[in-house]
Design an enzyme around this catalytic site. Sequence first.
Site, short mmCIF file in Angstrom:
data_model
loop_
_atom_site.label_atom_id
_atom_site.label_comp_id
_atom_site.label_asym_id
_atom_site.label_seq_id
_atom_site.Cartn_x
_atom_site.Cartn_y
_atom_site.Cartn_z
CE LYS A 261 -19.00 36.17 -15.63
NZ LYS A 261 -18.83 36.52 -17.02
NE ARG A 266 -11.55 42.58 -16.88
CZ ARG A 266 -11.29 41.82 -15.83
NH1 ARG A 266 -11.60 40.54 -15.84
NH2 ARG A 266 -10.72 42.34 -14.77
CG PHE A 351 -16.35 45.80 -13.37
CD1 PHE A 351 -15.05 45.44 -13.08
CD2 PHE A 351 -16.91 45.41 -14.58
CE1 PHE A 351 -14.30 44.71 -13.99
CE2 PHE A 351 -16.17 44.68 -15.50
CZ PHE A 351 -14.86 44.33 -15.21
NE ARG A 428 -9.51 31.55 -14.68
CZ ARG A 428 -10.43 32.16 -15.42
NH1 ARG A 428 -11.54 32.60 -14.88
NH2 ARG A 428 -10.24 32.34 -16.71
P1 ATP Z 1 -16.56 34.23 -18.54
O1 ATP Z 1 -16.51 33.61 -19.90
O2 ATP Z 1 -17.38 33.51 -17.55
O3 ATP Z 1 -16.86 35.71 -18.59
P2 ATP Z 1 -13.80 34.86 -18.18
O4 ATP Z 1 -12.67 33.88 -18.12
O5 ATP Z 1 -13.94 35.77 -19.35
O6 ATP Z 1 -15.12 34.07 -17.95
P3 ATP Z 1 -13.81 35.56 -15.46
O7 ATP Z 1 -12.84 36.38 -14.74
O8 ATP Z 1 -13.83 34.13 -15.19
O9 ATP Z 1 -13.65 35.86 -16.99
O10 ATP Z 1 -15.25 36.15 -15.19
C1 ATP Z 1 -15.42 37.52 -15.05
C2 ATP Z 1 -15.65 38.21 -16.38
O11 ATP Z 1 -16.96 38.70 -16.42
C3 ATP Z 1 -14.73 39.39 -16.54
O12 ATP Z 1 -13.56 39.04 -17.24
C4 ATP Z 1 -15.57 40.40 -17.27
O13 ATP Z 1 -15.31 40.32 -18.66
C5 ATP Z 1 -17.01 39.96 -17.05
N1 ATP Z 1 -17.80 40.84 -16.17
C6 ATP Z 1 -19.06 41.24 -16.43
N2 ATP Z 1 -19.54 41.98 -15.42
C7 ATP Z 1 -18.56 42.07 -14.49
C8 ATP Z 1 -18.46 42.70 -13.22
N3 ATP Z 1 -19.47 43.38 -12.68
N4 ATP Z 1 -17.29 42.57 -12.54
C9 ATP Z 1 -16.25 41.88 -13.05
N5 ATP Z 1 -16.29 41.25 -14.25
C10 ATP Z 1 -17.43 41.34 -14.97
#
Ligand code: ATP
Length: 592
Positions: A261, A266, A351, A428
């Site tokens: 991660k 993103r 990814f 989600r």
């Molecule tokens: P967080 O602040 O924990 O990143 P979030 O609400 O932005 O949370 P989540 O969907 O909960 O997003 O967690 C996945 C996030 O992690 C994705 O939105 C992406 O931005 C990031 N990410 C990093 N590496 C990866 C990966 N290998 N696959 C998917 N998402 C990834």
Amino acid sequence: MILRFKILCECYFQIEKTQKKLEMVDILADTLINAKADEIGKISLLTIGKIYPDFLGIELMLAEKMAIRALALATGMSDKSVTKMLEELGDLGKTAHNLLENKPQSTLLAFTNQKEETEYDVLEIWTKLDSIAQMTGEGSSDKKIRTLSGLISKISPLEARYIIRIVCGQLRLGVASQLLLEALSKAKTGSRENKNLLERANNRCADIGFVAETLYSGGLEEVRKIEVKLFSPIRVMLAQRVSSSNEMLERFNGRCSLEYKYDGLRVQIHKKGTNVKLFSRRPENVTNQFPDVIKFINEAAIEDEFIVEGEIVAFDRIRNKILSFQLVAQRKRKHDIEQKTSEIPVRVYLFDTLFCFDESKLDMDYLERRKLLDEIIRKTDNIQFSHQTIASTADEIESFFHQALEESCEGIMGKSVSEGSKYQAGARGWNWVKYKADYVDKLSDAFDLVILGADYGKGKRAGKFGSFLLGCYNPDENLFQTFTWVATGFSDENLDELHRDLKPLIRDKPKEVHSVVESNVWFDPKVVIEVSGAEITVSQMHTCSRGFLEKETDGLALRFPRFTGKFVSDRPPEQATSSEEIRTIYLNQRNK
Ligand code: ATP
């Protein structure tokens, strides 16, 4: 007959008067039922306070000062008197309504040379607002003010109430996309139940106006056919969280895919020929901020057309090391792009594949989508694929997790490899989970919370906000529920910044906020900050997860909250930590 704007405003006025979601849906549906296919798209956008979908980046967002000037010009009052009334009423819309209602007709007419109010239809109003939004360059502020005041002087007080709110980004009807989709479904199909189909379409194109138009022109049959298309962002899939490797294995029935991660931004990359566009998770068009990424993608592409997703991280090429989120976050700025591009080099870790070979891949299983990356893009120094493996034991997960932390990642992602592991746009769900360093050895981890209200500080903090009432989001009810107050972890600069950002958002208590505590001021729920805490406890003071706990009045609250220093600007408030996530963490904590 084309819908008159006044009729739409009467509907907005009725909506404003109720707190009940179902009633709001019914009121809106009763008006939308009369709309025509060629106007429903624009009506839908106006109803959520926009004139274009977010990803086109064309916004009204006039500063409050400009709106005050326009109101003063339209009514013959001074800016000072308008400002005074605004301070008394606390709302621009009410101010406009009041001013126009109490102004002798003769004064208005003298200013406008009009015999009577003009009756605009919705399309005419949309076109006028669009022309204001498109004014740029030197002298554009003045032009915007003049056009707006000209319009205000020709419309009724009720219409002015909503026009002024729309142009300032403060419509505040409490109508979010979900509620609008429900109303559209009821208006056109007679049942709210078809909302799911509309939502599916909206998740695929992030363009509610287009979905509404398709529904009205072609019915559900055509809505069903709405598919992913290049340069129209897909709403991103998000992850749930787990707090141990065993929990991850249980979730995935003993086998899953693991990926690092990465802690960055993103990005959804759309490419056709040399035309490449980048969208953030909001989704906003961020193409201009990353000229380097455009070049990297063009160099690495094997196929001509695709949509892929990945994370942009700051990267030190000499030490071959991923750098902090704080650095890459600076690349979001809209100015000094050239300088920032050379100061903060980035790398992209891809990814997922969402579109290629002329079709959407959203319904394909995850491992197949992931395999497609190899077919359409070649790995280069700048474009990498996220590090990945398959695991079936807790030891494997733990070892991958520690390896990820050593390589400057914030944890790992677990992804379902079973049949049906499709890309859940806009959701989600449990097909993706995240397991982060924050979650280990702590009772609870960091939360992305929305600032709902604030109390003024004392002593050194007098005159500024000193403590903030924070909430999570409950998507089922479209409500922000309170979770904690926070007053620690803020530097003086943080407090200044928050004061500046939050002041224009002050308003009467929003109806989408469910709180049993009072605060000195309430805000439009827009600003998201990251907060850590020690433990989640049951409390009657907060409304997070109410209705899911032992007693009716029980909610969940965060103990010892502390601002981590992170403003979460890449996330709309609806993507803040959800009440369900908090409940899951609470239950895990209790089980431990
Ligand atoms: P967080 O602040 O924990 O990143 P979030 O609400 O932005 O949370 P989540 O969907 O909960 O997003 O967690 C996945 C996030 O992690 C994705 O939105 C992406 O931005 C990031 N990410 C990093 N590496 C990866 C990966 N290998 N696959 C998917 N998402 C990834």
